[in-house]
Design a protein around this motif. Structure first.
Motif, mmCIF file in Angstrom:
data_model
loop_
_atom_site.group_PDB
_atom_site.id
_atom_site.type_symbol
_atom_site.label_atom_id
_atom_site.label_comp_id
_atom_site.label_asym_id
_atom_site.label_seq_id
_atom_site.Cartn_x
_atom_site.Cartn_y
_atom_site.Cartn_z
ATOM 1 N N UNK A 357 -24.293 -4.565 19.808
ATOM 2 C CA UNK A 357 -24.456 -3.983 18.467
ATOM 3 C C UNK A 357 -23.506 -2.812 18.252
ATOM 4 N N UNK A 358 -23.247 -2.032 19.299
ATOM 5 C CA UNK A 358 -22.340 -0.884 19.149
ATOM 6 C C UNK A 358 -20.940 -1.343 18.795
ATOM 7 N N UNK A 359 -20.504 -2.456 19.368
ATOM 8 C CA UNK A 359 -19.159 -2.960 19.078
ATOM 9 C C UNK A 359 -19.081 -3.568 17.688
ATOM 10 N N UNK A 360 -20.022 -4.454 17.355
ATOM 11 C CA UNK A 360 -19.921 -5.180 16.084
ATOM 12 C C UNK A 360 -20.256 -4.312 14.878
ATOM 13 N N UNK A 361 -21.020 -3.257 15.063
ATOM 14 C CA UNK A 361 -21.255 -2.353 13.934
ATOM 15 C C UNK A 361 -19.956 -1.661 13.515
ATOM 16 N N UNK A 362 -19.125 -1.336 14.480
ATOM 17 C CA UNK A 362 -17.826 -0.733 14.155
ATOM 18 C C UNK A 362 -16.870 -1.763 13.563
ATOM 19 N N UNK A 363 -16.907 -2.985 14.077
ATOM 20 C CA UNK A 363 -16.069 -4.033 13.499
ATOM 21 C C UNK A 363 -16.477 -4.333 12.064
ATOM 22 N N UNK A 364 -17.780 -4.301 11.800
ATOM 23 C CA UNK A 364 -18.260 -4.543 10.442
ATOM 24 C C UNK A 364 -17.797 -3.445 9.491
ATOM 25 N N UNK A 365 -17.807 -2.205 9.935
ATOM 26 C CA UNK A 365 -17.336 -1.106 9.083
ATOM 27 C C UNK A 365 -15.856 -1.270 8.749
ATOM 28 N N UNK A 366 -15.055 -1.664 9.746
ATOM 29 C CA UNK A 366 -13.630 -1.877 9.487
ATOM 30 C C UNK A 366 -13.406 -3.059 8.550
ATOM 31 N N UNK A 367 -14.187 -4.123 8.717
ATOM 32 C CA UNK A 367 -14.040 -5.288 7.842
ATOM 33 C C UNK A 367 -14.458 -4.957 6.417
ATOM 34 N N UNK A 368 -15.500 -4.168 6.247
ATOM 35 C CA UNK A 368 -15.919 -3.756 4.899
ATOM 36 C C UNK A 368 -14.823 -2.944 4.211
ATOM 37 N N UNK A 369 -14.179 -2.048 4.964
ATOM 38 C CA UNK A 369 -13.103 -1.244 4.377
ATOM 39 C C UNK A 369 -11.917 -2.121 3.982
ATOM 40 N N UNK A 370 -11.562 -3.088 4.830
ATOM 41 C CA UNK A 370 -10.454 -3.978 4.496
ATOM 42 C C UNK A 370 -10.790 -4.866 3.305
#
Length: 484
Positions: A357-370
């Motif tokens: 969850x720690x990894x994918x929560x950060x990936x999700x934030x980056x994907x939302x910004x993109x």
């Protein structure tokens, strides 16, 4: 300003004298058109050219029309062990680092070095022969990853994960510390590198060619108001060269040593030290001793570690989730580093219990910004056609969102969060209504659900590991001898 930036990016060193030139070496193998074609096939036609301004597409067309032209030129450069001075020039494009409060200091700038495309063709051919010779003579450590064909950050992180979980089986306490070499390639001493190649048994023609390649180089800085005058630079392997990463790996290979009940893994200039014992405090003492030993070996090579980037993590198993956490810090060169709840190494976020969850929560934030940025290109009912939106979703958003899915498996809750975002991308791609069923939405957008994409990535990653030679891939070497 030009001289200040040159001294910063290319710190002055003792001049390196190349070997005598224009002496044919009889042991040099003959160059073939297949080697040139293989080197050109790895060159992108969109790569920025160097000082000569000639793109790769020109050389590909020349080789297609008459392969003997490049063969006759490059073959003599290999036999003579000679790298012409006309190919040693480069352009250094100076870029501003974003977010800096002031640009009055040279540390607020970065540089991208552009080398001529013709020289890169020859460097790729030499790098291929040098890599084969280094592996044959064992000059590369088995736990070195990165900048080598078939190895990536995934292999290094998979090796680290496997070693941690293997050492946890006897119910030992495990701790890891990540280190980063400061200014790696800039601190490579060319004379020491030549000695490592000679003593390692590298063929003499390769030793002489690399020495000729590293000596008497020049660079022209490009920024507003810079004089268009090439300046001599004397540094280690030049940035942007296909052979430079391999030369750096050969230089830092002696830093590796065996750790009893532990492991050392490196990816170019990033190192991870892992130890196991009966207590975390014992691990801290061992890591301090290992760092001192590693720092002494690095100082003999002219290296030092960037202490500010040091991170410490104490691994835990699911059975230890109710036991108290160890908060004892480690002291490195007078600075205290407390254990982290999450550590970023090579783009992957690790937690003590390997919680994805720690990894994918950060990936999700980056994907939302993109996604918030590119969705402006195609508002509902207007903008880009669906096939271009689909291309953006598969080539930009999906890699950002699912980076790390080859190593980590998202939990059910994390998968639901990723699916919620992914359905927004599917609706944006097709311009469908919000009430459209998700099954139809996946078919119309040609974008599979997140669970299928994760499974596909994991299967491809597993296939690459299984098909790699154990002598090349450290993750493959950890498979059981009876597999498959």
């Amino acid at each position: 300003m030009n001289n200040i930036l040159l001294d910063h990016f290319f710190p002055p060193k003792e001049p390196f004298s190349p070997p005598p030139r224009l002496r044919p070496h009889k042991s040099a193998p003959p160059l073939t058109t297949d080697e040139i074609g293989a080197a050109l096939s790895k060159c992108s036609p969109t790569s920025a050219p160097g000082p000569d301004g000639i793109p790769y597409s020109t050389w590909k067309q020349v080789n297609k029309i008459n392969p003997s032209i490049l063969l006759h030129i490059l073959a003599w450069l290999v036999v003579l062990r000679y790298y012409p001075a006309s190919l040693k020039g480069s352009n250094g494009v100076v870029l501003d680092k974003p977010g800096k409060p002031s640009y009055e200091s040279h540390s607020s700038f970065s540089i991208i070095v552009l080398i001529g495309t013709f020289s890169k063709i020859l460097e790729r051919i030499i790098a291929s022969g040098l890599l084969a010779a280094a592996r044959l003579r064992g000059l590369l450590h088995p736990n070195q990853c990165g900048s080598l064909p078939g190895l990536s950050t995934y292999n290094a992180c998979l090796t680290l994960t496997n070693d941690v979980k293997t050492l946890q089986r006897p119910r030992l306490k495990l701790s890891s510390m990540s280190l980063d070499i400061k200014a790696g390639c800039d601190n490579v001493d060319n004379n020491t590198l030549a000695r490592i190649r000679r003593e390692g048994g590298i063929p003499p023609y390769l030793v002489s060619w690399v020495s000729s390649f590293l000596g008497e180089r020049s660079c022209t800085l490009i920024f507003q108001g810079a004089p268009p005058t090439p300046a001599p630079v004397n540094v280690g392997p030049p940035q942007g060269s296909p052979i430079s990463p391999l030369l750096f790996l050969l230089y830092v290979a002696p830093l590796h040593f065996r750790i009893p009940v532990g492991q050392m893994i490196s990816y170019v200039d990033d190192f991870a030290l892992t130890v196991a014992s009966l207590s975390n405090r014992g691990n801290i003492r061992r890591l301090q001793e290992l760092f001192e030993k590693l720092a002494r070996k690095a100082s003999r090579l002219g290296f030092s570690f960037l202490v500010a980037k040091t991170e410490l993590i104490h691994w835990r198993t699911p059975c230890q989730r109710h036991s108290p956490k160890c908060v004892s810090p480690i002291q490195i060169k007078g600075e205290l580093f407390h254990p982290s709840n999450s550590v970023r190494w090579l783009g992957y976020w690790f937690t003590p219990a390997f919680d994805s969850a720690a990894h994918f929560s950060r990936r999700l934030s980056l994907a939302l910004a993109a996604f918030a940025l590119i969705r402006r290109l195609s508002p509902p009912g207007a903008g880009l056609p669906p096939y271009l939106c689909h291309r953006l979703a598969t080539s930009l958003i999906a890699p950002i969102l699912l980076h790390g899915a080859d190593l980590f498996t998202p939990s059910v809750g994390t998968t639901n969060r990723l699916d919620t975002f992914w359905r927004k991308v599917q609706r944006w791609t097709t311009n469908c209504f919000s009430a459209t069923p998700t099954g139809i939405l996946s078919v119309e957008s040609c974008l599979p659900p997140v669970s299928l994409l994760v499974t596909h990535r994991q299967r491809l990653a597993a296939l690459r590991v299984v098909c790699s030679p154990p002598s090349v891939n450290p993750a493959t070497a950890r498979l059981h001898p009876s597999f498959p």
